[in-house]
Every structure is written in structure tokens, then in C-alpha cells.
Design a protein around this motif. Structure first.
Motif: not given
Length: 600
Positions: A344-361
């Protein structure tokens, strides 16, 4: 935007193949991404990802062959594509809101799969309550699977709730489409003793080929622990020490490390990976219980992943523990848990991985949130009148209902058992205190931080009240808090320094059909109405969060300094976690699983 149904893989596999081959266009293509691959444990740069029919069709260097005139193209611009986060064990009711409102709150934080155990509503409304939440779960745009509650009541003989469920009900529910397994088996003495109910429920789940959730809340890692594992439970979230996590993984269980609103159990247990060097693929992150204030302000599984990273885990490891590890545990690795073809195409667009800044879901290939804001429309789910008006007190309560009478031969003081709250943990301490006797009644000792606790029966209008004492809240002055959220039997718990305020709080909840209230000096300082089974509000999550903030503020104004004291309050009747609890049958010593006298 209407909820997009999940396409079965077998129905769309030819389409996915055609997209991967360039014979058909994708619905969506993410270009120039850093692919967080939880299978290989690596981050693959310069990756394109194509989505069709709500599933991943292609993950590789160039998806230009899958782009057609109607294909939506999103330039990741070097951002990370991360699998949607999974909460492996949680109770929606702890958020004080419905499944829909819970989803509305957590989707912007990257949660796209949840495994919920509705044993709160089950203890009030039985199988009908489970079915209500099951059906609401199926209506969500993200994945919400239901674990059939296993212990209703949680400890037969030590409490009596609003319903009783057994092997027949478990077997029936295993045929429902959204049931993923058996909820946490809290009655660990029953498993160890081969109690027929526990044996029957576990057997029904195994016959259905589904996962059995665990809950071993004892520090004893001897024969009883080994017997519990042998009985069938496959995971456990009740560990608090490194040795707990080690023991569970060595026995073939999945160690679930939880960070909820009041449970901070990751830091010690994660040392099993960071210090002892155990294989991280057998560890899973979860929340267990989060109230609405935490969800709205601090986050959900993204908060847990960030916390795990801050404790020394590599970002990819922490993400595995909140994605593929969970999917594999529930036998869903072909459906969720990774950004790989067919899932299933469940994913996140993340701009910074260590702090997990989520731009889109995204879920099922549809964007549901962007910039921390929900963009999808989740219509309210209606609950029937039969799920409301469940608080039945039997009579109007008075201050005398909350008095504790001393023995006839008592002197100036008596020794009483006291429930000791442990900050940020579910277990309590078994304490004693010498309390004053005046006019034949046992008083409290605010200087020693000992106040009153009472459990008011609310399912059958019996009028029964059990009184006791509790320490740890730090209340000053005349105040009381009452709640119809009282894991797991969900009678009413009232904690206070004044019998009059306790009666006022309890009567008010009886009038409105349940919730949480704080009374100080005769005035209503905070109120969260929860008309659905006395457990959930029918308001928006942010409104409930604001009311929860006011509750915390009122408690602090009365002297309470506990972190998330409401959550601590709500577990004081949970008679399957040591050491001392209160139930509708009396004071319970959970170490020995027996009723004990209040006065020593």
C-alpha cells in the motif's frame, strides 16, 4: 475527498506490472527522492517512486517511463521517502476521542497504520462496543486494524465490569474483516494456570492464524514468565527494564517499547539494542495510551521515533521499529511497512530524517496532510444512542458515601494500605500510612501526600462504593477529580481531599453521562464530557485537547505536579498491573492477585 478503498493486490497486480514496465501510466510519481529502505537498512539516493491503484508499482532510478498525461508528479527535491508509521499497540479511547477524531489528530504526524485494542469500550458495552469501533475503523482513509479484547473483565474474581467476553465471542470476532488478532492478554496468572477462558481464546486466535498480543506486567522473569510465553502471547509492551526487553526477545517474543502520555519505557529497554547488542528487528515501538493533548501538541508515532533516535538508535533502525518490524509481527509485510512494490502506498515526505520533519503524508497513494495540517476530509462517524447514557449510579451520592469508618477498638490512629503512584510508569507501589481517627472516621494526611480514592460502580446502578487511600498527587485544599475512564472495568474513580467535593464530582458525571471533572472549593474548574460509553467525546480532537489542558491546569493549581496526572488517575483500578489497586470488590494486591483489607 472520499475515503479511498484498499484495492486487493491480486486484483491490481497486472496493473502494477504494466506500470513498472511502462505499458501503463502511474497515478502518482515521486521524483528525486532519498528512498528509506527498511528492508536493506539503507538510504538510496536519486530514486523515483511510482504509485498506481493505491499501491507502489516501481521504486528505482528513473520512473519517466511510468509518467502519462494524467500522472501527478511530485518533486521530492532530495527529501526522504519514509514508510508510513505504524503504532503496534494502542487504545483509541485513551485519546478521549473516537477513531475518526484520533485519525484526524495523528495523520499529520505520519501515522498511517494503527493496531487498536478497544478493550475499554468492550468493558462497558461488550461485543457490541467492539463492533462499533471495528466498523468505524474500516471507514478510515488509513489502516486501522482491531485486536479483539481478550480480558473482559481483565481479572475475573477481582473485578466486575459492564460485560463479559470469552472464547465464543473471540471466535466470532476472528471472522470480522478488520480483526487482526487477540488484544493484550492481561490475565497472565490465568495463562500460567491454564484457565479455560484464556486457553480457549488463545486457541481460537491461533486457529484463525492471527497474532496474540501479550501483557506480562510482573517483574518475575522466572517460571511464571516462561509459562506465560509457552501459553501463546507473542509480544509484550509492559517491560520497564533492559532485562525485561532482553528476556522477551530471547524467548521469541517481540519487545514493544512504549512512549505514551505517561509511560516512558523506551529509554531503559532500548539499551538492549544500544548496549547489549540485541537484534533490533525484534523490537517494536508503540504508544499504548496517548491523550488528545499529547496528540495535538507533541505528536504520535513521530514523537516516539524521535525519542528513540535521541537515545542513540540510528534513524533507519528507529524507523524500522515503527514500520517493517510491526508489519512483519502482524503478518502484514506484504501490505504495509515499507516503500516497495506491491505494498500500500502509505508514505511520508521528510525533509530531515534525524528530527523526522514530516512535510507531507500519503496513504493509499492519496495525500492526506501537508505541512502538519490535515488536507483530507474525515466526516464524523455517528454513534447510536445505545452507546451513550452508560453511567448509572443508583442514587445521588453524598459526602458520607466517601467516609472510611475506623474499627470500634481503634485509637488515635490506624494503619492503612495506600496506593502509591509512580510517575511516568503504569505500576504502583504498595504503601502504608498511619492516619488519624476522628469521631470514628479515618482521616487523610495531606502533609504526607495521602488523600482519598473511591471506586463508584457505574454499570448496574448498584450504588456500591469502595473507598481507599492514594499517595502521589500532591493535592492541597478541598478538591476532587472524578473520571469514568478507569482502566479496565471503567467504573468511576474519584480522588480527592474532601468527601463533599468527591460527591459533587461524581454526581456531575452521572448527570452528563461520563467524562472527567475537577472540583475545587465547590466550583467546577474543568470538565471533559465523554458521552460515548463514558469513555470518548464526540467533539473534535483539538477541542478535547483544550479541555484536557484546562484539566491539567486545574490539577496543578490544586498542588499536583505529576506529569500527566490524569493518565495516572485513570489506571488506579487496573488490577492486572502491580502492586496495589482498587476495584469494585475492594483493595487488590496484584502481586498476590487477591483482595486485602484496607486497614492493616
Amino acid at each position: 475527498m472520499p475515503v479511498k478503498p484498499v484495492e486487493r493486490f491480486e486484483d491490481v497486480a497486472p496493473q502494477l506490472v504494466d506500470v513498472a514496465m511502462g505499458r501503463a501510466p502511474a497515478d502518482l510519481v515521486i521524483r528525486n527522492a532519498r528512498w528509506v529502505n527498511v528492508h536493506s537498512g539503507e538510504i538510496v539516493p536519486a530514486t523515483d517512486i511510482a504509485v498506481a491503484a493505491g499501491r507502489f508499482a516501481y521504486c528505482g532510478a528513473d520512473a519517466s517511463h511510468a509518467i502519462g498525461p494524467a500522472t501527478e508528479i511530485v518533486d521530492a527535491a532530495g527529501r526522504y521517502v519514509v514508510p508510513g508509521l505504524c503504532d503496534a499497540h494502542m487504545h483509541v479511547e485513551s485519546g478521549m476521542v473516537t477513531v475518526t477524531e484520533f485519525c484526524r489528530a495523528v495523520i499529520p504526524h505520519g501515522t498511517t497504520s494503527m493496531f487498536i485494542d478497544p478493550h475499554e469500550i468492550a468493558n462497558v458495552l461488550g461485543l457490541d462496543g467492539v463492533k462499533l469501533m471495528h466498523d468505524e475503523a474500516l471507514a478510515q482513509p488509513v489502516n486501522v486494524w482491531v485486536q479483539m479484547p481478550s480480558c473482559v473483565p481483565s481479572a475475573p474474581g477481582l473485578e466486575e465490569g459492564g460485560a463479559v467476553l470469552g472464547p465464543a465471542e473471540v471466535a466470532q470476532a476472528m471472522g470480522w474483516p478488520g480483526i487482526i488478532g487477540l488484544g493484550e492478554v492481561m490475565n497472565f496468572p490465568g495463562v500460567v494456570a491454564n484457565d479455560p477462558t484464556m486457553v480457549g481464546e488463545i486457541a481460537a486466535t491461533r486457529r484463525a492464524g492471527k497474532t496474540i498480543g501479550g501483557h506480562y506486567a510482573s517483574r518475575d522473569l522466572g517460571r511464571a514468565f516462561h509459562a506465560y510465553v509457552a501459553g501463546g502471547p507473542e509480544d509484550d509492551h509492559e517491560g520497564t527494564r533492559m532485562e525485561d526487553a532482553v528476556a522477551r526477545v530471547r524467548q521469541g517474543m517481540k519487545a514493544m517499547l512504549r512512549l505514551g502520555s505517561a509511560w516512558y519505557d523506551v529509554a531503559e529497554q532500548v539499551k538492549a539494542i544500544t548496549e547489549a547488542g540485541l537484534d533490533s528487528r525484534h523490537f517494536i515501538l508503540c504508544t499504548d495510551d496517548c491523550h488528545s493533548g499529547t496528540l495535538v501538541r507533541d505528536g504520535h508515532m513521530d514523537r516516539v521515533v524521535r525519542h528513540a533516535i535521541s537515545l542513540g538508535l540510528k534513524p533507519i533502525t528507529a524507523i524500522q521499529m515503527a514500520t517493517i518490524n510491526t508489519a512483519e509481527h502482524f503478518k502484514l509485510e506484504r501490505e504495509i511497512g515499507s516503500v516497495t512494490p506491491g505494498r500500500r502506498a502509505d508514505f511520508l515526505l521528510v525533509s530531515d530524517l534525524p528530527t523526522l520533519i514530516i512535510d507531507a503524508v500519503y496513504a493509499r497513494g492519496m495525500r492526506l496532510a501537508e505541512g502538519g495540517q490535515l488536507t483530507a476530509d474525515l466526516p464524523a462517524y455517528p454513534y447510536p444512542d445505545t452507546a451513550k447514557q452508560t453511567v448509572r449510579l443508583g442514587h445521588r451520592l453524598s459526602a458520607t458515601d466517601f467516609a472510611v469508618r475506623a474499627p470500634g477498638d481503634a485509637g488515635a490512629t490506624v494503619t492503612a494500605r495506600v496506593i502509591g503512584v509512580v510517575e511516568n510508569q503504569a505500576p504502583t507501589r504498595s504503601l502504608t500510612a498511619d492516619l488519624p481517627v476522628l469521631d470514628g472516621l479515618v482521616g487523610i494526611d495531606m502533609e504526607a501526600d495521602v488523600c482519598r480514592i473511591a471506586l463508584v460502580e457505574r454499570h448496574r446502578a448498584s450504588g456500591a462504593i469502595v473507598n481507599g487511600f492514594v499517595s502521589g498527587f500532591g493535592y492541597r485544599g478541598a478538591c476532587a477529580m472524578a473520571s469514568t475512564v478507569a482502566h479496565d472495568s471503567h467504573h468511576m474513580i474519584v480522588v480527592g481531599t474532601s468527601e463533599a467535593e468527591m460527591a459533587q464530582a461524581a454526581n456531575r458525571l452521572g448527570e452528563i453521562g461520563g467524562g472527567v471533572i475537577f472540583i475545587q472549593d465547590g466550583a467546577e474548574r474543568a470538565l471533559i464530557e465523554m458521552p460515548i460509553a463514558g469513555l470518548m467525546s464526540d467533539e473534535r480532537a483539538e477541542i478535547v485537547a483544550a479541555k484536557a489542558d484546562r484539566l491539567i491546569e486545574a490539577m496543578r493549581e490544586a498542588g499536583c505536579r505529576l506529569n500527566n496526572a490524569y493518565m495516572q488517575h485513570s489506571l488506579l483500578a487496573l488490577v492486572v498491573i502491580p502492586s496495589l489497586r482498587i476495584s469494585d470488590k475492594g483493595i487488590v494486591d496484584v502481586e498476590r492477585f487477591e483482595l486485602v483489607d484496607l486497614l492493616v
